[in-house]
Design an enzyme around this catalytic site. Sequence first.
Site, PDB file in Angstrom:
ATOM      1  N   GLY A 189       1.797   7.470   3.044  1.00 30.39           N
ATOM      2  CA  GLY A 189       1.806   6.414   4.064  1.00 30.39           C
ATOM      3  C   GLY A 189       0.488   6.446   4.813  1.00 30.39           C
ATOM      4  O   GLY A 189      -0.459   5.752   4.457  1.00 30.39           O
TER       5      GLY A 189
ATOM      6  N   GLU B  46       1.478  -0.232  10.341  1.00 31.31           N
ATOM      7  CA  GLU B  46       0.037  -0.579  10.433  1.00 31.31           C
ATOM      8  C   GLU B  46      -0.739   0.551  11.119  1.00 31.31           C
ATOM      9  O   GLU B  46      -1.660   0.311  11.904  1.00 31.31           O
ATOM     10  CB  GLU B  46      -0.165  -1.928  11.139  1.00 31.31           C
ATOM     11  CG  GLU B  46       0.528  -3.056  10.400  1.00 31.31           C
ATOM     12  CD  GLU B  46      -0.352  -4.217  10.000  1.00 31.31           C
ATOM     13  OE1 GLU B  46      -1.584  -4.130  10.130  1.00 31.31           O
ATOM     14  OE2 GLU B  46       0.220  -5.217   9.527  1.00 31.31           O
TER      15      GLU B  46
ATOM     16  N   LEU C  85       0.838  -1.202   0.000  1.00 36.69           N
ATOM     17  CA  LEU C  85       0.000   0.000   0.000  1.00 36.69           C
ATOM     18  C   LEU C  85       0.877   1.258   0.000  1.00 36.69           C
ATOM     19  O   LEU C  85       0.717   2.141  -0.843  1.00 36.69           O
ATOM     20  CB  LEU C  85      -0.922  -0.021   1.238  1.00 36.69           C
ATOM     21  CG  LEU C  85      -1.838   1.177   1.433  1.00 36.69           C
ATOM     22  CD1 LEU C  85      -2.846   1.299   0.289  1.00 36.69           C
ATOM     23  CD2 LEU C  85      -2.614   1.055   2.762  1.00 36.69           C
TER      24      LEU C  85
END
Length: 380
Positions: free
Chosen positions: A131, A363, A125
């Site tokens: 980010g 994450e 991703l």
Amino acid sequence: MDFSLSDHQHLIRDTVREFMNTEVRPHVKDWERSDHFPLEFIQKLGALGCCGMLMPEQWGGPGLDTISYVLMLEEVARVHTAMSTAIAVTNSAVQLPLLAFGSETQKLRYLKALASGEILGAFCLTEPAAGSDAAGIQATAVRDGHNYNLNGTKTWVTNGSAAGVFIVFAKTNPAAAGKGISAFLLEPGYPGLKIGRHEDKMGQRCSPSVEIILNDCIIPASDRLGEEGSGLKIALSALDGGRIGIAAQAVGLAQGALDESTKYARARKAFGKPIGEFQAVQWMLADMHTEIEAARVLLYQAAFLKDSGAKMGSAASRAKLYASEMVNRVVYKAVQIHGSLGYSRESEVEHMYRDARVITIYEGTSEIQRTIIARDLLRS
Ligand SMILES: Cc1cc2nc3c(=O)[nH]c(=O)nc-3n(C[C@H](O)[C@H](O)[C@H](O)COP(=O)(O)OP(=O)(O)OC[C@H]3O[C@@H](n4cnc5c(N)ncnc54)[C@H](O)[C@@H]3O)c2cc1C
């Protein structure tokens, strides 16, 4: 809420603990010195069912619950954090979206191989310019008849140099911002897909983080995962579950640092007695232990909610936020208790200190977790 473990959960925890202590621990120092990615030992964990723990039997996994999954990850991270990162990504960031959004053909092609550990998965991703702001990705996937043409650069791809399948997020409709993102399944040998540079990291150096470069990578439309435009939904659902895994990693690593510190406090003498007899050291140990247990309760609560089917986005964020900040306080104290040895590569706590730092970043950063928690609070 009943937090007592079933016999089977005890068995999983004890089996993984035994494996990590006897098979993995003797190699950790060597691996840390050579930045070795222990793929062969990850595959051995796969043989124990740890690479696809949440997958139903139909797709090659043991079909276990989230509490069993976090117990496994805690035990892996307690000895070697980098291995737990590889296992967390392949289990939750890759297999869960494939199970939820994949076609039968896609599941047949990848799920069994992933669940057994025969191949690892990677989740692509993040980009150099996006980010936290996932909707800001710039990679594109342009439809041309029965194919898509993908271009762009993904960074920080965990398992990227060893994976057998990548979930890649790219814009199919750049004008639609977050709603214009789609997900695709790619394999390492595809023309136009190149493994780029390896990040030269502060910690977790045994876990590869690489660039994935897509340059006119043409794939059939049947390799799209889910509906066109549903990529952000797929990514966010993967991250929701993934945060529980990262909280488990934090708790396991913190427990490993406490184990080392308690052992050292008993053995190291100063002023004629073990340093564990000084109240200052006892208080550090007591605070470490208390904070680890507090994080563990948040972690098991989030896992319990996930298994009960309740909405658990905020609970996963609370567990990830607290556990990731907690582990950094714990490893700081672990180095302090070890004195100069804690600053030496001879000690385990030296790499634990470096390994912990990223846990508040990946994450979803701590700031993003706080945003999710506050948004949920203000909505209700
Ligand atoms: C070791 C490692 C492994 C990784 N593995 C993967 C992987 O496998 N796949 C993948 O896709 N990505 C991966 N990542 C990337 C990771 O998910 C991102 O680094 C993370 O999401 C943060 O993005 P960023 O680094 O671009 O920071 P930015 O988003 O640029 O953030 C910089 C700072 O600004 C803050 N900030 C940004 N937006 C806000 C806001 N709205 N409110 C408040 N503060 C804000 C952040 O909290 C942070 O402090 C990995 C990263 C690392 C370090």
